[in-house]
Design an enzyme around this catalytic site. Structure first.
Site, PDB file in Angstrom:
ATOM      1  N   PRO A 234      51.910  46.199  31.326  1.00  0.00           N
ATOM      2  CA  PRO A 234      52.110  47.306  30.554  1.00  0.00           C
ATOM      3  C   PRO A 234      53.175  47.237  29.683  1.00  0.00           C
ATOM      4  O   PRO A 234      54.319  46.732  29.943  1.00  0.00           O
ATOM      5  CB  PRO A 234      52.215  48.308  31.670  1.00  0.00           C
ATOM      6  CG  PRO A 234      51.261  47.765  32.703  1.00  0.00           C
ATOM      7  CD  PRO A 234      51.542  46.566  32.753  1.00  0.00           C
ATOM      8  N   CYS A 235      53.035  47.662  28.379  1.00  0.00           N
ATOM      9  CA  CYS A 235      54.192  47.372  27.314  1.00  0.00           C
ATOM     10  C   CYS A 235      55.002  48.341  27.287  1.00  0.00           C
ATOM     11  O   CYS A 235      56.022  48.426  26.254  1.00  0.00           O
ATOM     12  CB  CYS A 235      53.335  46.941  25.966  1.00  0.00           C
ATOM     13  SG  CYS A 235      52.367  48.609  25.501  1.00  0.00           S
TER      14      CYS A 235
END
Length: 410
Positions: A115-116
């Protein structure tokens, strides 16, 4: 090659590999809605392989429930979707599940991207601690544990541009060092989806790694810049207004596919008949007036309206000094700007270019901009679908990355 899909999201990356004939042995995804999307996609591929696609069509047409759809699918197929967070507490159980699915086969490739949010420049700007203590900064360490466990020939690690500057570059340097310890060489490039034929400008860091005993180098990608536009992309979709939707059915403008780009990009196949998730969210009257004003300005002057340029009666926010690009039009005569997960909260940044429709884009239009096929169904609600689409890797881009491994693997 057998592919393991980590931090899978709605499956955009694995879809591209699958279209190229790769075998996805498992997807690991913590979001329950995205995990359901992956299961439904597994159902689609299984039924297609069994010449029973009509069962999937019945599900899209709401003639059967999701449970009834899944009842036609072998449990082992649905079990390929592991709905769990990858953490120190869960990883052994995840390993055990994958081992059972593999049944002594090997993993040739690991794909995915943590997840960024922790690497996002926008996210860091909103956090007073600049996400220094966010555990998501270090999810790449979990990714590397899968490399240690399964020792694939290759990996593809995708993330946002912010990973290059996270913690002053320390994160990327540590990823490099950890990959070396795990027995891999790696390189990265900033790739833009528009160079892969996707009708969207979307820059991402793509790290590719290979075992040190393999002769390989980072692939060279030829720019595939298409002359097609958003107008072509939406050409066969029926017009709807804000708050309206087309119930799933045979609602393309024509049965014959008008635009060849839709076939070339795998968005709409000649066999596919059902249009689904073409639904527009409702909007307040004030927002609809703003949309109309923005589209008129774009049509007449060829420019986008800043928030402080709106008539005073339409300025409902006190802040007129920052975030002035709150409203944005999808360019009908070019390609789209980046689709992001915020589209799940409102559609202001993705106004449809047709002033007569006067709305933000639909789930299906957003999916098409991301190059998802029309037979791809996103569970479980409109909001969840938008979030999944905004977080995804464009399948068309993923497919062209996958091609490079097929051509070099021995």
């Amino acid at each position: 090659m057998n592919v393991l899909d980590l931090f899978a999201g709605a499956g955009g990356l694995s879809e591209g590999f699958r279209q190229e004939g790769y075998n996805v042995v498992a997807h690991v995804e913590m979001d329950s809605n995205a995990a359901l999307t992956l299961k439904t996609r597994e159902a689609y591929y299984y039924l297609k392989s069994q010449n029973q696609i009509s069962i999937y069509e019945e599900y899209l047409l709401k003639k059967i429930t999701r449970e009834e759809l899944y009842s036609h699918i072998p449990v082992g197929i649905l079990d390929k979707v592991i709905n769990d967070e990858i953490s120190d507490d869960s990883i052994e159980n995840i390993f055990n599940t994958i081992d059972e699915l593999l049944d002594k086969e090997k993993v040739d490739m690991v794909i995915g991207g943590p997840p960024c949010q922790a690497y996002s420049v926008a996210g860091r700007s909103r956090d007073p601690l600049r996400m220094e203590n966010d555990p998501r900064n270090y999810l790449y360490k979990q990714y590397i544990k899968f490399l240690d466990r399964y020792k694939p020939k290759y990996f593809v690690f995708e993330n946002v541009m912010g990973i290059l500057s996270a913690k002053g570059g320390e994160i990327l340097e540590d990823i490099q060092n950890e990959m070396t310890k795990a027995g891999y060489e790696m390189d990265y490039q900033v790739l833009n989806s528009k160079d892969f034929g996707v009708l969207q400008s979307r820059k991402r860091v793509i790290i590719i790694g290979w075992k040190t005993n393999i002769t390989f180098e980072y692939p060279q990608f030829t720019q595939d810049i298409t002359i097609e536009t958003i107008k072509n992309l939406f050409s066969d979709l029926p017009a709807i207004k804000a708050g309206e939707k087309k119930e799933p059915g045979y609602f393309y403008k024509t049965r014959r596919i008008i635009d060849h780009y839709l076939v070339k990009s795998n968005i709409r196949s000649k066999e596919w008949r059902i249009l689904s998730q073409h639904e527009a969210r409702p909007h307040r009257e004030t927002d609809l007036e703003i949309y109309r004003y923005c589209v008129e300005t774009w049509n007449n002057e060829g420019r986008k309206v800043k928030y402080d340029e709106l008539p005073n009666r339409l300025q409902t926010h006190k802040n007129t000094n920052t975030f002035l690009d709150r409203f944005n039009i999808v360019n009908n005569n070019g390609i789209s700007h980046t689709i992001v997960a915020h589209i799940s909260k409102d559609g202001h940044y993705y106004i449809h270019p047709d002033i007569d429709q006067n709305r933000s884009i639909t789930v299906r239009e957003a999916a098409r901009i991301q190059s998802f096929p029309d037979d791809y169904f996103f569970e479980s609600s409109r909001t969840a679908a938008f979030k999944q689409i905004g977080n995804a890797v464009p399948p068309l881009m993923a497919r062209k990355i996958a091609m490079k491994f097929k051509s070099t693997d021995t």
